[in-house]
Scaffold this active site. Structure first.
Site, mmCIF file in Angstrom:
data_model
loop_
_atom_site.group_PDB
_atom_site.id
_atom_site.type_symbol
_atom_site.label_atom_id
_atom_site.label_comp_id
_atom_site.label_asym_id
_atom_site.label_seq_id
_atom_site.Cartn_x
_atom_site.Cartn_y
_atom_site.Cartn_z
ATOM 1 N N THR A 131 0.848 -1.204 0.000
ATOM 2 C CA THR A 131 0.000 0.000 0.000
ATOM 3 C C THR A 131 0.880 1.250 0.000
ATOM 4 O O THR A 131 0.601 2.225 -0.719
ATOM 5 C CB THR A 131 -0.926 -0.011 1.239
ATOM 6 O OG1 THR A 131 -1.581 -1.283 1.273
ATOM 7 C CG2 THR A 131 -1.959 1.091 1.186
ATOM 8 N N ARG A 165 -12.188 -10.451 1.818
ATOM 9 C CA ARG A 165 -12.087 -11.722 2.551
ATOM 10 C C ARG A 165 -13.220 -12.652 2.203
ATOM 11 O O ARG A 165 -13.542 -13.563 2.966
ATOM 12 C CB ARG A 165 -12.138 -11.446 4.047
ATOM 13 C CG ARG A 165 -11.241 -10.353 4.477
ATOM 14 C CD ARG A 165 -11.664 -9.798 5.809
ATOM 15 N NE ARG A 165 -10.890 -10.410 6.874
ATOM 16 C CZ ARG A 165 -11.123 -10.202 8.154
ATOM 17 N NH1 ARG A 165 -12.109 -9.428 8.533
ATOM 18 N NH2 ARG A 165 -10.368 -10.768 9.068
ATOM 19 N N LYS A 217 -4.555 -10.260 6.154
ATOM 20 C CA LYS A 217 -5.096 -11.045 5.036
ATOM 21 C C LYS A 217 -4.192 -12.250 4.725
ATOM 22 O O LYS A 217 -4.653 -13.377 4.530
ATOM 23 C CB LYS A 217 -5.216 -10.126 3.818
ATOM 24 C CG LYS A 217 -5.481 -10.818 2.527
ATOM 25 C CD LYS A 217 -6.871 -11.383 2.491
ATOM 26 C CE LYS A 217 -7.014 -12.338 1.345
ATOM 27 N NZ LYS A 217 -8.352 -12.490 0.893
ATOM 28 N N ARG A 224 -5.186 -21.119 6.833
ATOM 29 C CA ARG A 224 -6.011 -22.154 6.170
ATOM 30 C C ARG A 224 -5.113 -23.120 5.383
ATOM 31 O O ARG A 224 -5.343 -24.330 5.383
ATOM 32 C CB ARG A 224 -7.019 -21.481 5.238
ATOM 33 C CG ARG A 224 -8.141 -22.402 4.823
ATOM 34 C CD ARG A 224 -9.417 -21.662 4.596
ATOM 35 N NE ARG A 224 -10.411 -22.463 3.908
ATOM 36 C CZ ARG A 224 -11.328 -23.208 4.519
ATOM 37 N NH1 ARG A 224 -11.361 -23.254 5.828
ATOM 38 N NH2 ARG A 224 -12.211 -23.893 3.820
ATOM 39 N N ARG A 257 -12.294 -29.685 20.920
ATOM 40 C CA ARG A 257 -11.362 -28.622 20.494
ATOM 41 C C ARG A 257 -10.607 -28.979 19.216
ATOM 42 O O ARG A 257 -9.591 -28.380 18.906
ATOM 43 C CB ARG A 257 -10.371 -28.299 21.631
ATOM 44 C CG ARG A 257 -11.015 -27.449 22.737
ATOM 45 C CD ARG A 257 -10.124 -27.269 23.933
ATOM 46 N NE ARG A 257 -9.841 -28.514 24.626
ATOM 47 C CZ ARG A 257 -10.711 -29.160 25.430
ATOM 48 N NH1 ARG A 257 -11.905 -28.640 25.641
ATOM 49 N NH2 ARG A 257 -10.398 -30.302 26.006
ATOM 50 N N CYS A 271 -5.775 -17.576 -4.190
ATOM 51 C CA CYS A 271 -5.507 -16.959 -2.879
ATOM 52 C C CYS A 271 -4.653 -17.852 -2.000
ATOM 53 O O CYS A 271 -3.519 -17.533 -1.689
ATOM 54 C CB CYS A 271 -6.823 -16.681 -2.172
ATOM 55 S SG CYS A 271 -7.996 -15.829 -3.211
ATOM 56 N N PHE A 336 -11.291 -25.264 -8.967
ATOM 57 C CA PHE A 336 -10.380 -25.421 -7.829
ATOM 58 C C PHE A 336 -11.105 -25.776 -6.544
ATOM 59 O O PHE A 336 -10.485 -26.186 -5.562
ATOM 60 C CB PHE A 336 -9.481 -24.190 -7.660
ATOM 61 C CG PHE A 336 -10.074 -23.023 -6.918
ATOM 62 C CD1 PHE A 336 -10.016 -22.965 -5.532
ATOM 63 C CD2 PHE A 336 -10.660 -21.969 -7.602
ATOM 64 C CE1 PHE A 336 -10.555 -21.892 -4.844
ATOM 65 C CE2 PHE A 336 -11.197 -20.895 -6.928
ATOM 66 C CZ PHE A 336 -11.146 -20.859 -5.546
ATOM 67 N N LYS A 337 -12.448 -25.670 -6.569
ATOM 68 C CA LYS A 337 -13.230 -26.121 -5.420
ATOM 69 C C LYS A 337 -14.674 -26.366 -5.851
ATOM 70 O O LYS A 337 -15.040 -26.033 -6.985
ATOM 71 C CB LYS A 337 -13.129 -25.133 -4.266
ATOM 72 C CG LYS A 337 -13.677 -23.759 -4.563
ATOM 73 C CD LYS A 337 -13.396 -22.907 -3.359
ATOM 74 C CE LYS A 337 -14.566 -22.098 -2.949
ATOM 75 N NZ LYS A 337 -14.397 -21.508 -1.654
ATOM 76 N N LYS A 418 -12.095 -36.877 -2.602
ATOM 77 C CA LYS A 418 -12.898 -36.045 -1.701
ATOM 78 C C LYS A 418 -13.802 -36.866 -0.769
ATOM 79 O O LYS A 418 -14.596 -36.290 -0.020
ATOM 80 C CB LYS A 418 -13.764 -35.049 -2.516
ATOM 81 C CG LYS A 418 -12.988 -33.979 -3.245
ATOM 82 C CD LYS A 418 -12.037 -33.162 -2.373
ATOM 83 C CE LYS A 418 -12.652 -32.364 -1.281
ATOM 84 N NZ LYS A 418 -11.664 -31.568 -0.500
HETATM 85 N N1 SAJ Z 1 -9.627 -27.000 0.457
HETATM 86 C C1 SAJ Z 1 -9.306 -28.258 0.886
HETATM 87 N N2 SAJ Z 1 -9.806 -28.696 2.068
HETATM 88 C C2 SAJ Z 1 -10.633 -27.935 2.829
HETATM 89 C C3 SAJ Z 1 -10.947 -26.636 2.399
HETATM 90 C C4 SAJ Z 1 -10.435 -26.186 1.212
HETATM 91 O O1 SAJ Z 1 -8.555 -28.978 0.228
HETATM 92 O O2 SAJ Z 1 -11.064 -28.419 3.880
HETATM 93 C C5 SAJ Z 1 -9.092 -26.512 -0.818
HETATM 94 C C6 SAJ Z 1 -10.185 -26.167 -1.831
HETATM 95 O O3 SAJ Z 1 -10.610 -27.303 -2.532
HETATM 96 C C7 SAJ Z 1 -9.467 -25.168 -2.693
HETATM 97 C C8 SAJ Z 1 -8.551 -24.455 -1.716
HETATM 98 O O4 SAJ Z 1 -8.462 -25.269 -0.584
HETATM 99 O O5 SAJ Z 1 -8.670 -25.822 -3.672
HETATM 100 C C9 SAJ Z 1 -9.032 -23.096 -1.310
HETATM 101 O O6 SAJ Z 1 -10.420 -23.123 -1.034
HETATM 102 P P1 SAJ Z 1 -11.074 -22.344 0.185
HETATM 103 O O7 SAJ Z 1 -12.529 -22.591 0.137
HETATM 104 O O8 SAJ Z 1 -10.384 -22.715 1.445
HETATM 105 O O9 SAJ Z 1 -10.705 -20.855 -0.047
HETATM 106 P P2 SAJ Z 1 -10.817 -19.835 -1.295
HETATM 107 O O10 SAJ Z 1 -9.508 -19.804 -1.985
HETATM 108 O O11 SAJ Z 1 -12.014 -20.056 -2.112
HETATM 109 O O12 SAJ Z 1 -11.057 -18.482 -0.476
HETATM 110 C C10 SAJ Z 1 -10.114 -18.105 0.507
HETATM 111 C C11 SAJ Z 1 -10.886 -17.715 1.774
HETATM 112 N N3 SAJ Z 1 -9.952 -17.575 2.874
HETATM 113 C C12 SAJ Z 1 -10.117 -18.214 4.050
HETATM 114 O O13 SAJ Z 1 -11.026 -18.985 4.239
HETATM 115 C C13 SAJ Z 1 -9.119 -17.924 5.116
HETATM 116 C C14 SAJ Z 1 -11.665 -16.429 1.542
HETATM 117 O O14 SAJ Z 1 -12.272 -15.984 2.732
HETATM 118 C C15 SAJ Z 1 -10.749 -15.362 0.983
HETATM 119 O O15 SAJ Z 1 -11.446 -14.156 0.723
HETATM 120 C C16 SAJ Z 1 -10.161 -15.861 -0.318
HETATM 121 O O16 SAJ Z 1 -9.373 -17.028 -0.003
HETATM 122 C C17 SAJ Z 1 -9.285 -14.777 -0.923
HETATM 123 O O17 SAJ Z 1 -9.756 -14.138 -1.876
HETATM 124 O O18 SAJ Z 1 -8.191 -14.546 -0.411
#
Ligand code: SAJ
Length: 422
Positions: A131, A165, A217, A224, A257, A271, A336-337, A418
């Site tokens: 920034t 986010r 961010k 994750r 937990r 991301c 990708f998901k 999956k």
């Molecule tokens: N994935 C797994 N196992 C899981 C969850 C996800 O393998 O249990 C994989 C998904 O299949 C995918 C990848 O992870 O390939 C990412 O998917 P995601 O759903 O975890 O996240 P994104 O990339 O769609 O979105 C993330 C989010 N960040 C977090 O949850 C911390 C979102 O809130 C952000 O805004 C986004 O990145 C971003 O734009 O940065």
């Protein structure tokens, strides 16, 4: 000063919904994108991406005259930059460096139309310091205006980082409901940014500085990534020990937990597979766990390919009259998901490409969210679910799209990444 005209630069998965949200609050919104096709589509009241409910909001905003798209920036009271921040290409084993060229181009383009009193917000996920760098580019282009790095609270133009986010697939709801981190370069920059976001954000707008907002961010997505790496590593361990990883995780998650995520074919998207590198490249000596998680997740597609190779060998042994040429492999899911059409950084696409090379083309893909593959993938054969489940001998489930949950292939070998086909 109130915000009557708002400009959003970059009309992709984040910029377009954000622009549409401001327009739905009856603000004049000017969307800017270098992609003429996207601009034309939006000006027709349609959208060029798949995101639930977004089409209706964009259509209403354009027909009511609150949203228009252009290719060159026009004057506005606030500018939000939501362009990609990829990393620079590098050789294998090297730590990828962030590539800020799109932010540089966007900030230099809007600088030409800036005026005293404007607010510029960087929304793109960025390495720490980006920034401040953007504010430098603005100042270099407009020496007649003052910026927060020179004039602090009294700057002519306010600058902040407010990272997006939202979760693809839930963008419309999350844009409104999620809390926002607002990292102004001065207190005034933050306060004005809060005023802007409060036009549609119902979550809290929490103020910090721009560097902490950038790191927040990156931290969320790295957290994750590390957790998914744990799940992916578990899946490989369980495979070796002949334990069903899905059952194992559901048992472990009954502990009050523990909340283990789900393994898969790797981590995709623009991301989570990218942002942790922004931390690793800045602090390689310190970011050991974050770096290892990236390597674990990046290695998963190769592990899947090896599983398919073993299945092919087993299949040929069990069917001695057949050769590799007689065998068809189906890859279920390319996004990708689940339940989206986004192919960016998709491990499923990498797996399809590799299997296609290895098996000289006897590989088909099923992607219910895409009617036509993009030009860089158009040599791959897209099949519907019904045809694939009859035609293929080896079924590789890569993405848990809702359509696949309803139909498990009745014959052939199943490799389920999956855990939905049992
Ligand atoms: N994935 C797994 N196992 C899981 C969850 C996800 O393998 O249990 C994989 C998904 O299949 C995918 C990848 O992870 O390939 C990412 O998917 P995601 O759903 O975890 O996240 P994104 O990339 O769609 O979105 C993330 C989010 N960040 C977090 O949850 C911390 C979102 O809130 C952000 O805004 C986004 O990145 C971003 O734009 O940065």
């Amino acid at each position: 000063m109130s915000f009557e005209t708002i400009s959003v630069v970059g009309l992709g998965y984040i910029g377009l919904p954000t622009a549409a949200m401001f327009a739905s609050r009856k603000k004049q919104v000017i969307g800017v994108d270098v992609n003429q096709l996207a601009v034309d589509t939006i000006n027709r009241g349609a959208i060029h991406i798949v995101e639930p409910d977004l089409d209706m909001i964009v259509h209403a905003a354009v027909t009511e005259g609150y949203l228009k798209a252009v290719t060159t920036p026009e004057p506005a009271d606030a500018f939000l930059i939501a362009v990609p921040t990829p990393f620079k290409s590098c050789t294998e084993g090297e730590i990828p460096e962030p590539d800020l060229r799109y932010i540089e181009a966007a900030s230099k383009a809007i600088a030409l139309v800036l005026k005293k009193g404007d607010l510029v917000i960087l929304e793109s996920t960025s390495p720490v310091g980006a920034t401040e760098q953007m504010a430098e580019w603005l100042a270099e282009t407009r020496p007649d205006l003052s910026f927060p790095q020179q004039s602090g609270e009294n700057a002519d133009v306010n600058v902040a980082h407010c990272p997006e986010r939202v979760l693809p697939g839930h963008v419309v709801r999350e844009l409104v409901e999620n809390d926002r981190v607002i990292g102004g370069m001065s207190k005034r920059c933050s306060e004005r940014s809060v005023e802007l976001y409060k036009l549609f954000v119902q979550g809290d707008c929490v103020i910090t500085n721009s560097r902490t907002a950038e790191m927040a961010k990156l931290t969320e997505n790295s957290c994750r990534d590390v957790q998914i790496a744990f799940a992916n590593e578990l899946s490989i361990i369980c495979d070796k020990l002949d334990i069903d990883v899905w059952e194992l995780i559901s048992l472990a998650n009954r502990h009050p937990r523990i909340n283990i995520l789900q393994p898969g074919p790797g981590v995709g998207g623009h991301c989570i597979a990218v942002d942790p590198w922004f931390i690793v490249s800045k602090t390689p000596e310190e970011a050991l766990l974050i770096h290892t998680a990236r390597k674990v997740n990046d290695a998963k597609p190769e592990w899947v390919i090896n599983k398919v190779k073993l299945a092919v060998a087993d299949f040929l042994q069990a069917n001695p009259t057949k050769t590799v040429k007689d065998l068809t492999i189906a890859c279920y899911g390319l996004a990708f998901k689940p339940n989206i059409d986004d192919l960016r950084e998709s491990p499923a696409v990498d797996i399809l490409k590799k299997l296609y090379e290895i098996h000289s083309g006897n590989v088909i893909a099923i992607e219910p969210n895409i009617a036509l593959l993009p030009s860089n993938l158009n040599k791959y054969e897209l099949n519907d679910l019904e045809t694939a489940s009859i035609k293929a001998d080896i079924h590789v489930l890569l993405v848990d799209h809702k359509e696949f949950r309803l139909k498990k292939p009745e014959k052939g070998v199943i490799i389920d990444m999956k855990g939905i086909w049992g």
